[in-house]
Design a protein around this motif. Sequence first.
Motif, PDB file in Angstrom:
ATOM      1  N   HIS A   1      52.491  73.187 -34.516  1.00 23.13           N
ATOM      2  CA  HIS A   1      53.333  73.143 -35.713  1.00 23.13           C
ATOM      3  C   HIS A   1      53.344  71.719 -36.240  1.00 23.13           C
ATOM      4  O   HIS A   1      53.569  70.774 -35.475  1.00 23.13           O
ATOM      5  CB  HIS A   1      54.744  73.606 -35.347  1.00 23.13           C
ATOM      6  N   ILE A   2      53.085  71.579 -37.529  1.00 21.68           N
ATOM      7  CA  ILE A   2      53.148  70.271 -38.188  1.00 21.68           C
ATOM      8  C   ILE A   2      54.074  70.407 -39.386  1.00 21.68           C
ATOM      9  O   ILE A   2      53.972  71.365 -40.157  1.00 21.68           O
ATOM     10  CB  ILE A   2      51.755  69.814 -38.681  1.00 21.68           C
ATOM     11  N   LYS A   3      54.976  69.451 -39.539  1.00 23.61           N
ATOM     12  CA  LYS A   3      55.895  69.447 -40.669  1.00 23.61           C
ATOM     13  C   LYS A   3      55.836  68.054 -41.287  1.00 23.61           C
ATOM     14  O   LYS A   3      55.942  67.045 -40.582  1.00 23.61           O
ATOM     15  CB  LYS A   3      57.315  69.765 -40.199  1.00 23.61           C
TER      16      LYS A   3
ATOM     17  N   ASN B   1      60.081  78.352 -52.541  1.00 23.84           N
ATOM     18  CA  ASN B   1      59.305  78.389 -51.304  1.00 23.84           C
ATOM     19  C   ASN B   1      58.016  79.166 -51.557  1.00 23.84           C
ATOM     20  O   ASN B   1      58.050  80.291 -52.053  1.00 23.84           O
ATOM     21  CB  ASN B   1      60.103  79.053 -50.179  1.00 23.84           C
ATOM     22  N   PHE B   2      56.883  78.533 -51.225  1.00 20.90           N
ATOM     23  CA  PHE B   2      55.582  79.182 -51.313  1.00 20.90           C
ATOM     24  C   PHE B   2      55.052  79.327 -49.896  1.00 20.90           C
ATOM     25  O   PHE B   2      55.153  78.397 -49.085  1.00 20.90           O
ATOM     26  CB  PHE B   2      54.605  78.341 -52.143  1.00 20.90           C
ATOM     27  N   ASN B   3      54.468  80.492 -49.591  1.00 17.67           N
ATOM     28  CA  ASN B   3      53.991  80.761 -48.240  1.00 17.67           C
ATOM     29  C   ASN B   3      52.644  81.470 -48.306  1.00 17.67           C
ATOM     30  O   ASN B   3      52.473  82.405 -49.092  1.00 17.67           O
ATOM     31  CB  ASN B   3      55.023  81.636 -47.519  1.00 17.67           C
TER      32      ASN B   3
ATOM     33  N   HIS C   1      58.556  67.729 -51.636  1.00 15.70           N
ATOM     34  CA  HIS C   1      58.003  68.906 -50.958  1.00 15.70           C
ATOM     35  C   HIS C   1      58.143  68.760 -49.441  1.00 15.70           C
ATOM     36  O   HIS C   1      57.985  67.669 -48.896  1.00 15.70           O
ATOM     37  CB  HIS C   1      56.509  69.071 -51.279  1.00 15.70           C
ATOM     38  N   ILE C   2      58.422  69.862 -48.785  1.00 17.93           N
ATOM     39  CA  ILE C   2      58.370  69.922 -47.319  1.00 17.93           C
ATOM     40  C   ILE C   2      57.233  70.875 -46.975  1.00 17.93           C
ATOM     41  O   ILE C   2      57.291  72.069 -47.278  1.00 17.93           O
ATOM     42  CB  ILE C   2      59.697  70.417 -46.712  1.00 17.93           C
ATOM     43  N   LEU C   3      56.184  70.321 -46.382  1.00 19.51           N
ATOM     44  CA  LEU C   3      54.992  71.087 -46.053  1.00 19.51           C
ATOM     45  C   LEU C   3      54.974  71.385 -44.564  1.00 19.51           C
ATOM     46  O   LEU C   3      55.271  70.506 -43.744  1.00 19.51           O
ATOM     47  CB  LEU C   3      53.733  70.305 -46.432  1.00 19.51           C
ATOM     48  N   GLN C   4      54.626  72.620 -44.226  1.00 20.59           N
ATOM     49  CA  GLN C   4      54.548  73.011 -42.820  1.00 20.59           C
ATOM     50  C   GLN C   4      53.274  73.806 -42.587  1.00 20.59           C
ATOM     51  O   GLN C   4      52.865  74.599 -43.439  1.00 20.59           O
ATOM     52  CB  GLN C   4      55.735  73.881 -42.420  1.00 20.59           C
TER      53      GLN C   4
ATOM     54  N   ASP D   1      55.248  75.729 -48.177  1.00 21.63           N
ATOM     55  CA  ASP D   1      55.625  74.612 -49.047  1.00 21.63           C
ATOM     56  C   ASP D   1      57.003  74.921 -49.635  1.00 21.63           C
ATOM     57  O   ASP D   1      57.176  75.904 -50.346  1.00 21.63           O
ATOM     58  CB  ASP D   1      54.596  74.442 -50.162  1.00 21.63           C
ATOM     59  N   THR D   2      57.985  74.083 -49.308  1.00 17.78           N
ATOM     60  CA  THR D   2      59.332  74.225 -49.857  1.00 17.78           C
ATOM     61  C   THR D   2      59.555  73.073 -50.828  1.00 17.78           C
ATOM     62  O   THR D   2      59.348  71.903 -50.475  1.00 17.78           O
ATOM     63  CB  THR D   2      60.383  74.196 -48.734  1.00 17.78           C
TER      64      THR D   2
END
Length: 164
Positions: A39-41, A89-91, A47-50, A83-84
Amino acid sequence: TAFVIKSDDLIQWQPVSPECWQPQNIDQPSNYGLELSGHIKQKAGSHILQLKIQYDYTRAIDDDTEMQLIYVPEHKGSAIFDDTWNKWNFNYNLQYIGEVYTTTTNTQSLSDYWLSEVSVFRSVLNNRMDIGFMVNNIFDVRYQSVAYRPMPDRNYVLQINFKL
């Protein structure tokens, strides 16, 4: 995570025809395998990318016949990009399911497949409600997770979640 599971008298539902399944006893099944995940955040501006990645290797064997148990894929994996941004929120979800055997003799199987889905959600009403739109099976993959039962083609979901 590595695992080893030894069991006695496992009850497994097996097809006797395309329409009928019945329970069968498997005297000595063994399950062993490996589950890997990462998991990478990262924050990039607002933007908060995970990115979440998972891979599972599973050997589920009938010790009497030394055959893989039906409907247990040896390989399975997924990658989820999220991507938040503000209240959006995009997933994107990519999933791989390996070949599974449909007979206890391991002579018939269902092919492996890749599935992709995308979703967009927006929080409203002070984050008490999420409204979203999803597209499942975006590449319109023809697949079966159970023999003789085709899974849905590309499909769309409008979703509303309300938090009490």
